[in-house]
Write a protein that holds these residues in place. Sequence first.
Motif, short mmCIF file in Angstrom:
data_model
loop_
_atom_site.label_atom_id
_atom_site.label_comp_id
_atom_site.label_asym_id
_atom_site.label_seq_id
_atom_site.Cartn_x
_atom_site.Cartn_y
_atom_site.Cartn_z
N ARG A 145 0.78 -1.29 0.04
CA ARG A 145 0.11 -0.12 -0.09
C ARG A 145 0.79 1.12 0.12
NH1 ARG A 145 -5.43 -1.30 3.85
NH2 ARG A 145 -5.89 -3.40 2.99
N TYR A 149 0.78 3.95 -3.06
CA TYR A 149 0.49 5.34 -2.97
C TYR A 149 1.42 6.03 -3.38
CZ TYR A 149 -3.92 4.26 -0.57
OH TYR A 149 -5.10 3.77 -0.44
N LYS A 167 -2.18 14.52 -2.53
CA LYS A 167 -2.98 13.55 -1.92
C LYS A 167 -2.55 12.14 -1.76
CE LYS A 167 -6.93 16.36 -3.21
NZ LYS A 167 -8.42 16.35 -3.74
N HIS A 168 -1.81 11.28 -2.83
CA HIS A 168 -1.27 10.22 -2.75
C HIS A 168 -0.23 10.16 -1.81
CE1 HIS A 168 -4.48 9.36 -5.85
NE2 HIS A 168 -4.08 8.04 -5.72
N CYS A 171 -1.36 9.90 1.53
CA CYS A 171 -1.66 8.48 1.82
C CYS A 171 -0.47 7.41 2.27
CB CYS A 171 -2.61 7.78 0.71
SG CYS A 171 -4.12 8.55 0.60
N GLU A 174 0.96 7.96 5.69
CA GLU A 174 0.31 7.49 6.39
C GLU A 174 0.52 6.14 6.76
OE1 GLU A 174 -3.95 8.03 6.39
OE2 GLU A 174 -3.91 10.15 6.14
#
Length: 420
Positions: A145, A149, A167-168, A171, A174
């Motif tokens: 993941r 991203y 935005k990616h 992510c 995170e």
Amino acid sequence: MKGQLIKQHRKFKDMTLEELAEGICSVSYLSKIEHNTMNASDEIYRLIGERLNIRLENLNEEFDETIYKEIIHWHEAVQLKDYKLMDKLQKKCHKLLQKNHNIELSNLYKVVHSRYKLTKHNKPLSQKIAKELRVVLSQSSNEYRFLYYKTLGVHYFLNSEYKEAVKHFHCAEEMMEKLPNHDNELFYHFSLAYTRLRMYVESNYYANLAIEGYQKSLTYSKITDCYMMLAINYNFLGVHNVAERLFRKLLKGSKEHLSSVDEGRIYHNLGYIYTSQKKYSSAIDYLLIALKLKEEAQQSPVSTLFLLAQTSFQLDDNEAAWEYLSRGEREANDRNDTKYKHKFFVLKNKINQTTQEDSFIKELEKHVIPDLLTLNEFNDYKNHLEFLAELYYERRMYKKSSMFFIEANRYKSSQIKDLL
């Protein structure tokens, strides 16, 4: 594991459960196979594999630590743009996975291979590849993941969709908190994307995070890239003395890590600094060095030709201004560079003193400014909005002038709002 592999390949091919099961087994039976609640016979796996064009019988599905390390090594080579090594490791990893079909390793290979293609060809991913990566996201590991991203962020960056890129990257950030190691390259990509959005404070924050990480790993070429980013940001922020010190430090202390492309960028930016300080003669000297370096490296000279034309115009050297403008227009047309086609068009009308003509104002308002916004060239978008507002003010069209001044001041806050 076989069930997950079947489901992935079925979705890649846009097949329904009914289409895959037809003539082989019931839909409910196939669903149980995909959810790994039932093991089918070798014959069923053979028939499903033939329909999907994959081999399912007697697969080696064990997680192989050696293959995992080779994939991670390959990703590191891609990050460093070591083209020879990353080509070699791509072939090695592909060969290893011909004998091992562990789903986690296969997925990691897919996402690193996508990043490899982005780096090698410097082009966004195809819709098909982006879809294939997205299909396995819900069933993937945290490491997949994170890489997904980050890779999609790079994809959007190359597609000039900088807000989507950021935005990616958030992510990815995170997901990175759930992993044992931090990825300095993610911070560098953040910095690049924020610079393109003209959000220089945010860009500097991530550039400094990247520098801190790269210093620990002694990755000097990347440290140079980050300092280059900081210098460019300070340049755009108008803190020219700091930017100049950083650029000169790079020229003096990082000579062995500088490519001719980077050296050309540094001299170009030093020329920009002197132009901004109205030291036009010094600016010309640096820009001519930048132009020579760019041409030797076969890099686009369009931006430097524009600055040379603009600076010559400021020096009232219209002959030189026209020479650089003509060369720049040809280059921009040959490269289909919309941004600089428009910038040369505006500069040409300034030199000709035709900016008050109706045809120029119409072109500026209806085509130049909207195109710059579409291209995410926010600084030029703002500057040309202000220029249009001034033209309407000179015509005593105060309502239209005010409208464009307001839009010029609004764009920055709207950018930040879109990213929240």
